[in-house]
Design a protein around this motif. Sequence first.
Motif, PDB file in Angstrom:
ATOM      1  N   ALA A  80      -1.115  -4.203  -3.433  1.00 31.31           N
ATOM      2  CA  ALA A  80      -1.376  -3.050  -4.294  1.00 31.31           C
ATOM      3  C   ALA A  80      -0.578  -3.084  -5.589  1.00 31.31           C
ATOM      4  O   ALA A  80      -0.740  -2.209  -6.432  1.00 31.31           O
ATOM      5  CB  ALA A  80      -1.072  -1.757  -3.535  1.00 31.31           C
TER       6      ALA A  80
ATOM      7  N   ALA B  38      -1.736   0.248  -7.325  1.00 32.44           N
ATOM      8  CA  ALA B  38      -3.098   0.753  -7.115  1.00 32.44           C
ATOM      9  C   ALA B  38      -3.021   2.142  -6.491  1.00 32.44           C
ATOM     10  O   ALA B  38      -2.081   2.444  -5.757  1.00 32.44           O
ATOM     11  CB  ALA B  38      -3.860  -0.192  -6.188  1.00 32.44           C
TER      12      ALA B  38
ATOM     13  N   GLY C 121      -6.287   4.029  -1.458  1.00 36.40           N
ATOM     14  CA  GLY C 121      -7.729   3.909  -1.245  1.00 36.40           C
ATOM     15  C   GLY C 121      -8.402   2.932  -2.183  1.00 36.40           C
ATOM     16  O   GLY C 121      -9.514   2.486  -1.921  1.00 36.40           O
ATOM     17  N   GLU C 122      -7.734   2.601  -3.298  1.00 36.24           N
ATOM     18  CA  GLU C 122      -8.320   1.649  -4.247  1.00 36.24           C
ATOM     19  C   GLU C 122      -8.363   0.262  -3.599  1.00 36.24           C
ATOM     20  O   GLU C 122      -7.447  -0.128  -2.865  1.00 36.24           O
ATOM     21  CB  GLU C 122      -7.437   1.603  -5.504  1.00 36.24           C
ATOM     22  CG  GLU C 122      -8.085   0.938  -6.705  1.00 36.24           C
ATOM     23  CD  GLU C 122      -7.178   1.061  -7.948  1.00 36.24           C
ATOM     24  OE1 GLU C 122      -7.136   0.110  -8.717  1.00 36.24           O
ATOM     25  OE2 GLU C 122      -6.519   2.118  -8.094  1.00 36.24           O
ATOM     26  N   GLU C 123      -9.416  -0.457  -3.875  1.00 36.61           N
ATOM     27  CA  GLU C 123      -9.554  -1.781  -3.273  1.00 36.61           C
ATOM     28  C   GLU C 123      -8.518  -2.732  -3.868  1.00 36.61           C
ATOM     29  O   GLU C 123      -8.287  -2.747  -5.073  1.00 36.61           O
ATOM     30  CB  GLU C 123     -10.965  -2.322  -3.521  1.00 36.61           C
ATOM     31  CG  GLU C 123     -11.290  -3.492  -2.632  1.00 36.61           C
ATOM     32  CD  GLU C 123     -12.776  -3.833  -2.653  1.00 36.61           C
ATOM     33  OE1 GLU C 123     -13.075  -5.023  -2.756  1.00 36.61           O
ATOM     34  OE2 GLU C 123     -13.599  -2.902  -2.589  1.00 36.61           O
ATOM     35  N   ILE C 124      -7.877  -3.517  -2.996  1.00 30.53           N
ATOM     36  CA  ILE C 124      -6.850  -4.437  -3.478  1.00 30.53           C
ATOM     37  C   ILE C 124      -7.090  -5.827  -2.912  1.00 30.53           C
ATOM     38  O   ILE C 124      -7.882  -6.015  -1.995  1.00 30.53           O
ATOM     39  CB  ILE C 124      -5.432  -3.961  -3.068  1.00 30.53           C
ATOM     40  CG1 ILE C 124      -5.333  -3.860  -1.540  1.00 30.53           C
ATOM     41  CG2 ILE C 124      -5.103  -2.629  -3.734  1.00 30.53           C
ATOM     42  CD1 ILE C 124      -3.918  -3.632  -1.054  1.00 30.53           C
ATOM     43  N   ASP C 125      -6.374  -6.786  -3.493  1.00 30.76           N
ATOM     44  CA  ASP C 125      -6.437  -8.158  -3.004  1.00 30.76           C
ATOM     45  C   ASP C 125      -5.667  -8.232  -1.689  1.00 30.76           C
ATOM     46  O   ASP C 125      -4.447  -8.080  -1.661  1.00 30.76           O
ATOM     47  CB  ASP C 125      -5.823  -9.088  -4.048  1.00 30.76           C
ATOM     48  CG  ASP C 125      -5.730 -10.529  -3.558  1.00 30.76           C
ATOM     49  OD1 ASP C 125      -6.289 -10.820  -2.471  1.00 30.76           O
ATOM     50  OD2 ASP C 125      -5.114 -11.338  -4.253  1.00 30.76           O
ATOM     51  N   ALA C 126      -6.386  -8.445  -0.598  1.00 36.39           N
ATOM     52  CA  ALA C 126      -5.739  -8.444   0.722  1.00 36.39           C
ATOM     53  C   ALA C 126      -4.942  -9.719   0.958  1.00 36.39           C
ATOM     54  O   ALA C 126      -4.237  -9.836   1.948  1.00 36.39           O
ATOM     55  CB  ALA C 126      -6.776  -8.264   1.815  1.00 36.39           C
TER      56      ALA C 126
ATOM     57  N   ARG D  75       0.837  -1.213   0.000  1.00 40.59           N
ATOM     58  CA  ARG D  75       0.000   0.000   0.000  1.00 40.59           C
ATOM     59  C   ARG D  75       0.862   1.250   0.000  1.00 40.59           C
ATOM     60  O   ARG D  75       0.435   2.306  -0.441  1.00 40.59           O
ATOM     61  CB  ARG D  75      -0.912   0.025   1.236  1.00 40.59           C
ATOM     62  CG  ARG D  75      -2.069  -0.941   1.168  1.00 40.59           C
ATOM     63  CD  ARG D  75      -2.952  -0.737   2.388  1.00 40.59           C
ATOM     64  NE  ARG D  75      -3.710  -1.918   2.720  1.00 40.59           N
ATOM     65  CZ  ARG D  75      -4.915  -2.195   2.225  1.00 40.59           C
ATOM     66  NH1 ARG D  75      -5.476  -1.362   1.384  1.00 40.59           N
ATOM     67  NH2 ARG D  75      -5.541  -3.296   2.566  1.00 40.59           N
TER      68      ARG D  75
END
Length: 328
Positions: free
Chosen positions: A306, A288, A291-296, A186
Amino acid sequence: MTRFVESTITFPYRRSLGPMLSAFMTALTERRILGIRCGEAVLVPPMEWDPATGAALPLDLVEVGPAGTVQSWTWVPAPTEQHPVQRPFAFAFVLLDGATTPLLHAVDAGSAAAMADGMRVAPRWRGERVGRITDIACFVPGEQPELDGDDTGPAAQPVEIMDYNARITYRNPVPPSADRAVELSRQQRLVGMRCPQCERTYVGGRGYCPIDSIELGEEHEIDLAHTGTITNFVIITPVQYPGQTETEPFARVFVLIDDSDVVLAYQPTIELPVADVRVGRRVAAVWASPGEEIDAGGGMGVSLGALIGWMPTGEPDIADPDLVNRIF
Ligand SMILES: [Zn+2]
């Protein structure tokens, strides 16, 4: 407290039934259960071959049941979503009237105390039947068949093909090191962990060296370059299985990170047409937006959080014939 991630793999499966199973499945849509004569025996479900000799059996089908007798049973106290009954139930061998071999099916008796060897059961038919063994929702205590829901009637055509989804769910623990790798991503940092013993570098928060069985922590972290070279690739033409969101061919590339031995496998590409993917191509990481949604992460394989893919840098290709040997 360990975090777990659940991943489900589903893939479709289609089979032709052949004349014997087709007749059996079609009869189920008519709320009839067929067995096959095998000498003095009546096999249910029917088989194409004599199980004792392997000889082909003539297609001599005979209706059995619908009621039968429980020969033996086992209680399922906590059904999963793949079980036929969504409350505690029994799997039982049910010897249908007229049959000489038992059918394995579910019995919905309410409680284990209500189950007994020798008890009489009858099918609970689904209102909507498609020619599957699950057209019998389950068996219920007693002599009288039941109907669950509005009756849609028998199949209009013989049931000759069976489609179903094979599905398996994995539940994997997510080590703290994997969460940390995602957190670092991130911050747009590609961080590896270098083993102090063999000096191999691992990415994605593996947290240990599998060669030396050494635990790797923050003290072993090193920042890696954000550029690399494609060493291998695959072009995937998507098959439209359930859940497939891709419709056009796309690439997955292996990227050798600059100034390291790290090869990131199966990386997405960005602004790189599949026709222009080649070994030796120079690429740079794309991150990313905050704030963009990412694969956790934590599912099957490592997550780079990210780091969403790789795009061409425009530099000249690297002409090294040994690159293709760099897969891992
Ligand atoms: Zn090592």
